[in-house]
Design an enzyme around this catalytic site. Structure first.
Site, PDB file in Angstrom:
ATOM      1  N   ARG A 224      97.182  45.434  21.734  1.00 21.97           N
ATOM      2  CA  ARG A 224      97.490  46.864  21.811  1.00 21.97           C
ATOM      3  C   ARG A 224      97.065  47.540  20.511  1.00 21.97           C
ATOM      4  O   ARG A 224      97.162  46.947  19.429  1.00 21.97           O
ATOM      5  CB  ARG A 224      98.997  47.094  22.016  1.00 21.97           C
ATOM      6  CG  ARG A 224      99.486  46.794  23.418  1.00 21.97           C
ATOM      7  CD  ARG A 224      98.982  47.809  24.443  1.00 21.97           C
ATOM      8  NE  ARG A 224      99.479  47.548  25.778  1.00 21.97           N
ATOM      9  CZ  ARG A 224      98.813  46.860  26.714  1.00 21.97           C
ATOM     10  NH1 ARG A 224      97.614  46.359  26.464  1.00 21.97           N
ATOM     11  NH2 ARG A 224      99.331  46.686  27.911  1.00 21.97           N
ATOM     12  N   HIS A 272      88.935  48.943  26.110  1.00 23.28           N
ATOM     13  CA  HIS A 272      90.101  48.341  26.794  1.00 23.28           C
ATOM     14  C   HIS A 272      89.672  47.661  28.112  1.00 23.28           C
ATOM     15  O   HIS A 272      90.144  48.022  29.194  1.00 23.28           O
ATOM     16  CB  HIS A 272      91.189  49.391  27.062  1.00 23.28           C
ATOM     17  CG  HIS A 272      92.548  48.769  27.273  1.00 23.28           C
ATOM     18  ND1 HIS A 272      93.722  49.336  26.853  1.00 23.28           N
ATOM     19  CD2 HIS A 272      92.917  47.609  27.882  1.00 23.28           C
ATOM     20  CE1 HIS A 272      94.742  48.559  27.185  1.00 23.28           C
ATOM     21  NE2 HIS A 272      94.273  47.499  27.815  1.00 23.28           N
TER      22      HIS A 272
HETATM   23  P1  NAP Z   1     103.290  36.700  26.937  1.00 21.95           P
HETATM   24  O1  NAP Z   1     102.991  35.622  27.927  1.00 21.95           O
HETATM   25  O2  NAP Z   1     104.575  37.418  27.045  1.00 21.95           O
HETATM   26  O3  NAP Z   1     103.151  36.031  25.496  1.00 21.95           O
HETATM   27  C1  NAP Z   1     103.529  36.682  24.349  1.00 21.95           C
HETATM   28  C2  NAP Z   1     103.383  35.741  23.152  1.00 21.95           C
HETATM   29  O4  NAP Z   1     103.653  36.496  21.966  1.00 21.95           O
HETATM   30  C3  NAP Z   1     104.383  34.590  23.191  1.00 21.95           C
HETATM   31  O5  NAP Z   1     103.810  33.407  22.688  1.00 21.95           O
HETATM   32  C4  NAP Z   1     105.487  35.084  22.251  1.00 21.95           C
HETATM   33  O6  NAP Z   1     106.231  34.055  21.612  1.00 21.95           O
HETATM   34  C5  NAP Z   1     104.673  35.830  21.225  1.00 21.95           C
HETATM   35  N1  NAP Z   1     105.516  36.788  20.508  1.00 21.95           N
HETATM   36  C6  NAP Z   1     106.215  37.835  21.010  1.00 21.95           C
HETATM   37  N2  NAP Z   1     106.913  38.461  20.032  1.00 21.95           N
HETATM   38  C7  NAP Z   1     106.642  37.774  18.896  1.00 21.95           C
HETATM   39  C8  NAP Z   1     107.079  37.901  17.556  1.00 21.95           C
HETATM   40  N3  NAP Z   1     107.945  38.859  17.174  1.00 21.95           N
HETATM   41  N4  NAP Z   1     106.617  37.024  16.642  1.00 21.95           N
HETATM   42  C9  NAP Z   1     105.762  36.028  17.006  1.00 21.95           C
HETATM   43  N5  NAP Z   1     105.312  35.850  18.277  1.00 21.95           N
HETATM   44  C10 NAP Z   1     105.754  36.709  19.200  1.00 21.95           C
HETATM   45  O7  NAP Z   1     102.143  37.810  26.969  1.00 21.95           O
HETATM   46  P2  NAP Z   1     100.649  37.677  27.527  1.00 21.95           P
HETATM   47  O8  NAP Z   1     100.643  37.675  29.000  1.00 21.95           O
HETATM   48  O9  NAP Z   1     100.004  36.546  26.824  1.00 21.95           O
HETATM   49  O10 NAP Z   1     100.017  39.082  27.062  1.00 21.95           O
HETATM   50  C11 NAP Z   1      99.968  39.468  25.709  1.00 21.95           C
HETATM   51  C12 NAP Z   1      99.531  40.922  25.589  1.00 21.95           C
HETATM   52  O11 NAP Z   1      98.140  41.061  25.841  1.00 21.95           O
HETATM   53  C13 NAP Z   1     100.142  41.883  26.597  1.00 21.95           C
HETATM   54  O12 NAP Z   1     101.460  42.234  26.249  1.00 21.95           O
HETATM   55  C14 NAP Z   1      99.187  43.068  26.525  1.00 21.95           C
HETATM   56  O13 NAP Z   1      99.618  43.980  25.534  1.00 21.95           O
HETATM   57  C15 NAP Z   1      97.867  42.440  26.103  1.00 21.95           C
HETATM   58  N6  NAP Z   1      96.836  42.538  27.156  1.00 21.95           N
HETATM   59  C16 NAP Z   1      95.681  43.202  26.883  1.00 21.95           C
HETATM   60  C17 NAP Z   1      94.693  43.276  27.841  1.00 21.95           C
HETATM   61  C18 NAP Z   1      93.387  43.944  27.553  1.00 21.95           C
HETATM   62  O14 NAP Z   1      92.587  44.144  28.478  1.00 21.95           O
HETATM   63  N7  NAP Z   1      93.094  44.283  26.327  1.00 21.95           N
HETATM   64  C19 NAP Z   1      94.885  42.676  29.088  1.00 21.95           C
HETATM   65  C20 NAP Z   1      96.069  42.025  29.333  1.00 21.95           C
HETATM   66  C21 NAP Z   1      97.057  41.950  28.346  1.00 21.95           C
HETATM   67  P3  NAP Z   1     107.137  33.021  22.449  1.00 21.95           P
HETATM   68  O15 NAP Z   1     106.150  32.124  23.165  1.00 21.95           O
HETATM   69  O16 NAP Z   1     107.914  32.314  21.423  1.00 21.95           O
HETATM   70  O17 NAP Z   1     107.950  33.845  23.406  1.00 21.95           O
HETATM   71  C1  GLV Z   2      96.260  45.518  29.978  1.00 24.07           C
HETATM   72  O1  GLV Z   2      96.142  45.998  28.905  1.00 24.07           O
HETATM   73  C2  GLV Z   2      97.431  44.817  30.426  1.00 24.07           C
HETATM   74  O2  GLV Z   2      98.462  44.866  29.751  1.00 24.07           O
HETATM   75  O3  GLV Z   2      97.333  44.177  31.494  1.00 24.07           O
END
Ligand code: NAP
Ligand code: GLV
Length: 309
Positions: A224, A272
Site C-alpha cells: 500500500r 497498482h
Molecule cells: P496476510 O496473509 O494477512 O499477511 C500479512 C503478513 O504481514 C503476515 O505475515 C503478518 O504477520 C505480517 N504483519 C502484519 N502486521 C505486521 C506487523 N505489525 N509487523 C510485522 N509483520 C506484520 O496478507 P496478504 O494476503 O499476504 O496481503 C498483504 C497485502 O498485500 C494486502 O493487505 C494488500 O495491501 C497488498 N496487496 C496488494 C496488491 C497489489 O496489486 N499491489 C494485491 C493484493 C494485495 P503474521 O504472519 O505474524 O500474522
Molecule cells: C489489491 O490491492 C488487493 O488488496 O487485493
C-alpha cells in the site's frame, strides 16, 4: 439472502456472471439500484464510502473484493459486529509472486542501470553478483509474502522475511516483531513490502529503515502507498543510500501528475497492477463464504478487526 455489490471499477457484470455461475438465482443488487436496504445480508465491496455499510441493518457478512481490507477500516461507522472476510485467491497469489520475481530480477540484474546506459549509448559491463550472493528481504510472510519468498528461494536468492509472530519457513531466515525489523533491514539489499496496511505498519518504509539498509539497496512496494514515506524515499535515492525503488501503490491513486515519483530516474512505477482481482477466480472464494453463511457454518479468511488484517 440479498447481496449488495459496490466497487470503484466497472466490473459488476463480470462479477454477476462469475457469482451466478456458482449460485444461479443469486439476488445480487448493484449499487445504486439496491432496493430495500433491510433485505441486504451480504456486502461485496471495494472502497465503498464511509457510512455505506452501516446503512444495511441486517448485514451478516462483508466481503472485500481485494486481499487488503484497509479500505474498510477507514470508515468510522464500519459495523463492528459484522464479520469481514478478505480475498484469498491462489491465482492472485501467483500473480503477486510473478510481479515480485520480475521486479527483484530486474533489480538484481541491474536493468535500470542498463536502460540508463542505453539512453547514453554506453557499452559497459557491470559487476554482476550471483543470486546466491544477493540478500532479499520480504516484509510480510502471509498469503502473498510467503509464496513470493519461497519462489525467491527457488531462484537461489538468500531470503529473509519479517512477520508479526515468529515463523519457521524452510530456507527463509525469519525475523519478527519491532526488533526484527531493524535486523532484516540491515541485511536486505532488495526489500519487498507485502504487509497489510494497519496502524502498526503505516509508514514502515521510512528514513530510519532506509538508513539501516546496506548502501545502494533497493525497495519494491507492492502493498500500500501509505506504507511508504514519499519524501524519505526521494531523499534516500538522491543521497545514494538507496539505488532504486519499484512502486506499484501510492498514497494517492492514480498518482497525481505533479508527483516527483513520475520523473525520478531511479523509480519504476506500475499502476497498482501487481495482483489485480480476477472475478472468475476470486468468485470461488466469495461463493465459499456465501455458502457457509447460508448453512450457518464458520466463515473462512475472517479478518481480526483489532489487528486490522
Ligand atoms: P496476510 O496473509 O494477512 O499477511 C500479512 C503478513 O504481514 C503476515 O505475515 C503478518 O504477520 C505480517 N504483519 C502484519 N502486521 C505486521 C506487523 N505489525 N509487523 C510485522 N509483520 C506484520 O496478507 P496478504 O494476503 O499476504 O496481503 C498483504 C497485502 O498485500 C494486502 O493487505 C494488500 O495491501 C497488498 N496487496 C496488494 C496488491 C497489489 O496489486 N499491489 C494485491 C493484493 C494485495 P503474521 O504472519 O505474524 O500474522
Ligand atoms: C489489491 O490491492 C488487493 O488488496 O487485493
Amino acid at each position: 439472502m440479498a447481496l449488495v455489490f459496490r466497487s470503484t471499477s466497472d466490473t459488476a457484470s463480470q462479477w454477476r456472471a462469475a457469482l451466478e455461475k456458482h449460485l444461479p438465482g443469486l439476488d445480487m443488487r448493484v449499487w445504486p439500484d439496491i432496493g430495500n436496504v433491510s433485505e441486504i445480508e451480504t456486502a461485496v465491496v471495494w472502497r465503498s464510502p464511509p457510512g455505506f455499510l452501516a446503512s444495511f441493518p441486517n448485514l451478516r457478512m462483508i466481503a472485500s473484493l481485494g486481499a487488503g481490507v484497509d479500505h474498510l477500516f477507514v470508515d468510522p461507522t464500519l459495523p463492528r459486529h459484522v464479520p469481514i472476510v478478505r480475498l484469498i485467491d491462489p491465482y492472485m497469489t501467483e500473480a503477486m509472486s510473478e510481479y515480485v520475481l520480475t521486479q527483484v530480477l530486474r533489480l538484481h540484474r541491474q536493468d535500470l542501470a542498463y536502460h540508463a546506459q542505453q539512453r547514453e549509448q554506453v557499452w559497459r559491463e557491470r559487476t554482476q553478483p550471483n543470486a546466491s550472493e544477493r540478500r532479499v528481504g520480504v516484509l510480510g510472510l502471509g498469503e502473498l509474502g510467503s509464496d513470493a519468498a519461497r519462489k525467491l528461494v527457488v531462484m537461489g536468492f538468500q531470503v529473509a522475511g519479517w512477520s508479526r509472530r515468529e515463523k519457521r519457513l524452510p530456507g527463509i531466515e525469519s525475523f519478527h516483531g519491532p526488533a526484527g525489523l531493524a535486523a532484516i533491514a540491515r541485511l536486505s539489499e532488495i526489500l519487498v513490502c507485502l504487509l497489510p496496511l494497519t496502524r502498526e505498519t503505516e509508514s514502515v518504509l521510512n528514513a530510519t529503515l532506509f538508513t539501516a539498509m546496506p548502501k545502494g539497496a533497493a525497495i519494491v512496494n507492492a502493498a500500500r502507498g501509505r506504507h511508504l514515506v514519499d519524501d524519505d524515499l526521494i531523499k534516500a535515492l538522491d543521497s545514494g543510500q538507496l539505488s532504486a525503488a519499484v512502486l506499484d501503490v501510492f498514497r494517492e491513486e492514480p498518482l497525481p501528475g505533479e508527483h516527483p515519483f513520475w520523473r525520478h530516474p531511479r523509480i519504476v512505477i506500475t499502476p497498482h497492477v501487481a495482483a489485480a482481482t480476477n472475478a472468475q477466480t476470486a468468485a470461488v472464494a466469495i461463493v465459499e463464504n456465501l455458502r457457509r453463511l447460508a448453512a450457518g457454518r464458520p466463515l473462512v479468511n475472517v479478518v481480526d478487526p483489532d489487528r486490522q488484517y
